[in-house]
Motif scaffolding. Structure first.
Motif, PDB file in Angstrom:
ATOM      1  N   SER A 248       1.109  -1.446  -0.121  1.00 39.20           N
ATOM      2  CA  SER A 248       0.231  -0.310   0.116  1.00 39.20           C
ATOM      3  C   SER A 248       1.022   1.113  -0.109  1.00 39.20           C
ATOM      4  O   SER A 248       2.150   0.799   0.219  1.00 39.20           O
ATOM      5  N   PHE A 249       0.077   1.868  -0.227  1.00 37.46           N
ATOM      6  CA  PHE A 249       0.996   3.596  -0.510  1.00 37.46           C
ATOM      7  C   PHE A 249       0.308   4.260   0.684  1.00 37.46           C
ATOM      8  O   PHE A 249      -1.459   4.946   1.049  1.00 37.46           O
ATOM      9  N   ILE A 250       0.651   4.743   1.905  1.00 36.88           N
ATOM     10  CA  ILE A 250      -0.294   5.398   2.707  1.00 36.88           C
ATOM     11  C   ILE A 250       0.387   6.321   3.264  1.00 36.88           C
ATOM     12  O   ILE A 250       0.891   6.980   4.121  1.00 36.88           O
ATOM     13  N   PRO A 251      -0.076   7.934   1.961  1.00 34.68           N
ATOM     14  CA  PRO A 251       0.248   8.964   2.418  1.00 34.68           C
ATOM     15  C   PRO A 251      -0.681   9.404   3.989  1.00 34.68           C
ATOM     16  O   PRO A 251      -1.614   9.282   4.498  1.00 34.68           O
ATOM     17  N   GLU A 252      -0.049  10.716   4.743  1.00 35.22           N
ATOM     18  CA  GLU A 252       0.096  10.802   6.760  1.00 35.22           C
ATOM     19  C   GLU A 252       0.592  12.048   6.330  1.00 35.22           C
ATOM     20  O   GLU A 252       1.436  12.579   6.036  1.00 35.22           O
ATOM     21  N   VAL A 253      -0.456  12.623   7.273  1.00 30.89           N
ATOM     22  CA  VAL A 253      -0.289  14.029   8.260  1.00 30.89           C
ATOM     23  C   VAL A 253       0.115  13.853   9.442  1.00 30.89           C
ATOM     24  O   VAL A 253      -0.605  12.754  10.247  1.00 30.89           O
ATOM     25  N   GLY A 254       1.042  14.749   9.852  1.00 29.82           N
ATOM     26  CA  GLY A 254       0.568  14.962  11.202  1.00 29.82           C
ATOM     27  C   GLY A 254       1.145  16.181  12.474  1.00 29.82           C
ATOM     28  O   GLY A 254       1.306  16.620  11.208  1.00 29.82           O
ATOM     29  N   ILE A 255      -0.041  16.258  13.335  1.00 28.39           N
ATOM     30  CA  ILE A 255       0.895  17.781  13.680  1.00 28.39           C
ATOM     31  C   ILE A 255      -0.259  17.423  14.746  1.00 28.39           C
ATOM     32  O   ILE A 255      -0.016  16.847  16.222  1.00 28.39           O
ATOM     33  N   THR A 256       1.226  18.174  15.819  1.00 26.28           N
ATOM     34  CA  THR A 256       1.593  18.318  18.044  1.00 26.28           C
ATOM     35  C   THR A 256       0.899  19.503  18.353  1.00 26.28           C
ATOM     36  O   THR A 256       0.151  20.662  17.680  1.00 26.28           O
ATOM     37  N   LEU A 257       0.645  19.256  19.260  1.00 23.54           N
ATOM     38  CA  LEU A 257      -0.877  20.844  19.718  1.00 23.54           C
ATOM     39  C   LEU A 257       0.751  21.955  19.917  1.00 23.54           C
ATOM     40  O   LEU A 257       1.945  21.313  20.351  1.00 23.54           O
ATOM     41  N   PRO A 258       0.747  23.224  19.698  1.00 25.48           N
ATOM     42  CA  PRO A 258       1.402  23.933  19.793  1.00 25.48           C
ATOM     43  C   PRO A 258       1.950  23.998  21.578  1.00 25.48           C
ATOM     44  O   PRO A 258       1.540  24.066  22.539  1.00 25.48           O
ATOM     45  N   GLU A 259       3.639  24.358  21.898  1.00 27.50           N
ATOM     46  CA  GLU A 259       3.708  24.040  23.242  1.00 27.50           C
ATOM     47  C   GLU A 259       4.403  25.452  23.223  1.00 27.50           C
ATOM     48  O   GLU A 259       4.662  26.885  21.857  1.00 27.50           O
ATOM     49  N   THR A 260       3.765  25.945  24.578  1.00 26.69           N
ATOM     50  CA  THR A 260       3.911  27.872  25.117  1.00 26.69           C
ATOM     51  C   THR A 260       4.949  27.721  25.886  1.00 26.69           C
ATOM     52  O   THR A 260       4.817  27.024  26.642  1.00 26.69           O
ATOM     53  N   SER A 261       5.961  28.903  25.718  1.00 29.09           N
ATOM     54  CA  SER A 261       6.793  28.532  26.774  1.00 29.09           C
ATOM     55  C   SER A 261       5.983  29.350  28.330  1.00 29.09           C
ATOM     56  O   SER A 261       4.813  29.540  28.115  1.00 29.09           O
ATOM     57  N   ASP A 262       6.969  28.730  29.623  1.00 26.64           N
ATOM     58  CA  ASP A 262       5.821  29.189  30.202  1.00 26.64           C
ATOM     59  C   ASP A 262       5.943  30.997  30.686  1.00 26.64           C
ATOM     60  O   ASP A 262       4.879  31.178  31.984  1.00 26.64           O
ATOM     61  N   ASP A 263       6.579  31.578  30.308  1.00 26.64           N
ATOM     62  CA  ASP A 263       6.300  32.794  30.750  1.00 26.64           C
ATOM     63  C   ASP A 263       5.022  33.280  28.555  1.00 26.64           C
ATOM     64  O   ASP A 263       4.889  34.071  28.950  1.00 26.64           O
ATOM     65  N   GLU A 264       4.632  32.565  28.315  1.00 28.00           N
ATOM     66  CA  GLU A 264       4.481  32.788  26.741  1.00 28.00           C
ATOM     67  C   GLU A 264       4.428  33.511  25.784  1.00 28.00           C
ATOM     68  O   GLU A 264       4.336  34.811  25.721  1.00 28.00           O
ATOM     69  N   THR A 265       5.975  33.517  25.748  1.00 28.60           N
ATOM     70  CA  THR A 265       6.493  35.012  25.118  1.00 28.60           C
ATOM     71  C   THR A 265       6.854  34.082  24.122  1.00 28.60           C
ATOM     72  O   THR A 265       7.670  34.859  22.951  1.00 28.60           O
ATOM     73  N   SER A 266       6.852  32.778  23.859  1.00 29.84           N
ATOM     74  CA  SER A 266       7.369  32.151  22.451  1.00 29.84           C
ATOM     75  C   SER A 266       6.051  30.711  23.022  1.00 29.84           C
ATOM     76  O   SER A 266       6.361  29.987  23.458  1.00 29.84           O
ATOM     77  N   SER A 267       6.088  30.370  21.696  1.00 32.53           N
ATOM     78  CA  SER A 267       5.454  29.045  20.962  1.00 32.53           C
ATOM     79  C   SER A 267       5.813  27.510  20.000  1.00 32.53           C
ATOM     80  O   SER A 267       6.767  28.572  18.651  1.00 32.53           O
ATOM     81  N   THR A 268       5.498  27.082  20.114  1.00 30.20           N
ATOM     82  CA  THR A 268       6.616  26.176  18.924  1.00 30.20           C
ATOM     83  C   THR A 268       5.553  25.030  19.159  1.00 30.20           C
ATOM     84  O   THR A 268       4.902  24.275  19.846  1.00 30.20           O
ATOM     85  N   LEU A 269       5.467  24.634  17.730  1.00 33.01           N
ATOM     86  CA  LEU A 269       4.621  23.752  16.887  1.00 33.01           C
ATOM     87  C   LEU A 269       5.300  22.872  15.511  1.00 33.01           C
ATOM     88  O   LEU A 269       6.279  23.326  14.886  1.00 33.01           O
ATOM     89  N   TYR A 270       4.815  21.768  15.634  1.00 34.54           N
ATOM     90  CA  TYR A 270       5.695  20.371  15.193  1.00 34.54           C
ATOM     91  C   TYR A 270       4.090  19.693  13.962  1.00 34.54           C
ATOM     92  O   TYR A 270       3.356  19.377  14.715  1.00 34.54           O
ATOM     93  N   SER A 271       4.852  19.927  13.428  1.00 33.50           N
ATOM     94  CA  SER A 271       4.471  19.033  11.831  1.00 33.50           C
ATOM     95  C   SER A 271       5.305  18.314  10.889  1.00 33.50           C
ATOM     96  O   SER A 271       6.173  18.517  11.057  1.00 33.50           O
ATOM     97  N   PHE A 272       3.903  17.180  10.095  1.00 32.86           N
ATOM     98  CA  PHE A 272       4.641  16.500   9.734  1.00 32.86           C
ATOM     99  C   PHE A 272       4.066  16.020   8.366  1.00 32.86           C
ATOM    100  O   PHE A 272       2.816  15.797   8.394  1.00 32.86           O
ATOM    101  N   LEU A 273       4.690  15.956   7.264  1.00 37.72           N
ATOM    102  CA  LEU A 273       3.918  15.147   5.996  1.00 37.72           C
ATOM    103  C   LEU A 273       4.833  14.333   5.200  1.00 37.72           C
ATOM    104  O   LEU A 273       5.969  14.555   5.108  1.00 37.72           O
ATOM    105  N   ASN A 274       4.554  13.039   5.741  1.00 37.10           N
ATOM    106  CA  ASN A 274       4.788  11.449   4.531  1.00 37.10           C
ATOM    107  C   ASN A 274       3.842  10.987   3.743  1.00 37.10           C
ATOM    108  O   ASN A 274       3.163  10.715   3.558  1.00 37.10           O
TER     109      ASN A 274
END
Lengths: 197, 259
Positions: free
Chosen positions: A71-97
């Motif tokens: 089979s061919f199984i295309p896939e997407v994934g995404i994490t919940l956004p991560e916010t720093s404790d002081d709320e000055t920055s955030s990080t989000l990861y995603s992928f496409l396989n």
């Protein structure tokens, strides 16, 4: 060659979804689990590293059955956004396989390329931190940057029954760079909706 | 179940907050950044110029060249002859938070490490191991940065073990690349020296990724999916790639033999 591969991966992913809508797919799957980013690569404390991080992940994929074994199984994934404790920055990861899968009994083995995206965002402003014998206001990033890494993915999935499965995947970033090479791993529990058309 | 779900979401997310050392978010725009060492003799830091260059090479290979999500590439440069001002001059006029770079110490390109004996650079303290200023910035581009290592008699750098010297130089190189300090003790960019650091922390990696984001592969012919204007290429070329992919899938299925 890398540019063509990127075109092909992205094209395959979006265009197989359009093709699926026309032809009908054998299985639409949604999953929830965990992503560990660059396992063992960075210091979690002075002198120690972390091989597991708690980071919720959601995935969606569909199986394009080429034959009973493959089979061919295309896939997407995404994490919940991560916010720093002081709320000055955030990080989000995603992928496409775009893996090719081999089915053997209740097991599915997957291998193929993909893309991993890291989005780091800052709200601007400053943080007062120590600087030498005094303190200073250090600027916090203002705006976002998104990185894109080509990955090579290898994984295995076991089917509990026709509706539920679990899988473990490893993604290698910078496969051919011995200094930068890093590994993500994903563990998800999946629900199979079957053919949705 | 609802409480569990809430807890699941609440527990997940504690990310890191790095800082910069300039308000413009400036970074080097070169593909490869060199670290050079000034040729004048370092009297009180316990290493020769050649050894200092080796330490710098080790620092970039052990720390800054190891981030998969960053395009940053650094190499050791060479020992370069510079003016004596780099050995005795003051890097800034004004306070450390409001630095006006001294013109005589501006670095034209890459990163320059120099021993320096001017007490004003270290707030008059031998406990301050070094000071770094990207003193050649044009808009959002760092063209050159200066790292001064405290070469006053009785400085703290001299008697540190080799691994400690590597991490100290790596910290200063982090400032030269555009990073500020980190609030996290495990981070290389933490304001105080901590024994035993041998790799970057998440905060350091996020900072260098934000300043020098990786964009694999080169999308000269296929466009970019970057959402923030950092990338290159046009959406139109990406759409043409998608169309080609669709044609391959639709007609390729008919052409390829079944397994």
């Amino acid at each position: 060659m890398n540019a063509r591969l990127f075109c092909t991966v992205i094209g395959l992913f979006f265009c197989t979804s359009l093709h699926a809508f026309v032809q009908g797919w054998s299985d639409f799957v949604m999953g929830a689990g965990n992503l560990t980013h660059q396992a063992g690569k960075y210091a979690s404390d002075v002198g120690s590293v972390s091989y597991f991080e708690f980071r919720p992940l959601f995935t969606a994929s569909y199986r394009y059955e080429y034959s009973p074994e493959f089979s061919f199984i295309p896939e997407v994934g995404i994490t919940l956004p991560e916010t720093s404790d002081d709320e000055t920055s955030s990080t989000l990861y995603s992928f496409l396989n775009a893996p090719i899968a081999y089915h053997y009994g209740d097991w599915t083995f997957r291998f193929g390329p993909g893309f991993f995206f890291t989005r780091i965002s800052g709200n601007g402003g400053t943080l007062r931190l120590q600087n030498g014998n005094t303190t200073d206001e250090f600027p916090v990033p203002n705006g976002s940057a998104t990185t894109r890494n080509l990955t090579w993915n290898l994984g295995a999935q076991t089917n509990f029954d026709k509706d539920w499965s679990a899988r473990f995947d490893v993604s290698i970033l910078k496969l051919f760079d011995s200094e930068k090479r890093a590994m993500n791993h994903v563990l998800t529990l999946n629900y199979h909706f079957g053919s949705i058309l | 179940m609802k409480k569990l779900l809430f807890a699941f979401l609440f527990l997940s997310l504690s990310a890191y907050s790095f800082t910069l050392n300039n308000g413009a978010g400036a970074a080097f725009k070169k593909d490869v950044i060199k670290v050079n060492v000034a040729a004048h003799t370092c009297t009180n830091i316990g290493v020769t110029n050649s050894e200092l260059l080796s330490i710098a090479e080790e620092a970039v290979n052990l720390f800054w060249n190891r981030v998969a999500t960053s395009k940053l590439e650094m190499i050791g440069g060479s020992i370069v002859t510079v003016a004596s001002d780099f050995q005795t001059g003051q890097v800034c006029t004004g306070s450390t938070s409001n630095c006006s770079p001294t013109p005589a110490l501006v670095v034209s390109s890459d990163i320059l490490i120099s021993c320096n004996t001017n007490a004003a650079n270290y707030s008059g303290s031998n406990e301050v191991l070094g000071v770094t200023v990207p003193n050649n910035i044009s808009g959002a581009e760092i063209k050159g940065a200066l790292v001064l290592v405290n070469d006053q008699a009785g400085n703290s750098f001299e008697n540190k073990p080799h691994a400690a010297k590597v991490s100290i130089i790596a910290h200063e190189i982090g400032h030269a690349l555009g990073l500020g300090h980190s609030p996290f003790r495990e981070a290389l960019m933490y304001a105080q020296f901590v024994e035993g650091r041998d790799r970057l922390a998440r905060d350091d990696m996020n900072g260098i990724t934000w300043l020098y984001p990786e964009e694999e592969p080169d999308l000269g012919i296929c466009g970019s999916v970057d959402l923030d204007g950092h990338g290159q290429g046009s959406p139109l070329s990406m759409l043409s790639g998608l169309l080609i992919g669709f044609v391959l899938i639709v007609y390729g299925r008919k052409l390829l033999p079944r397994f």
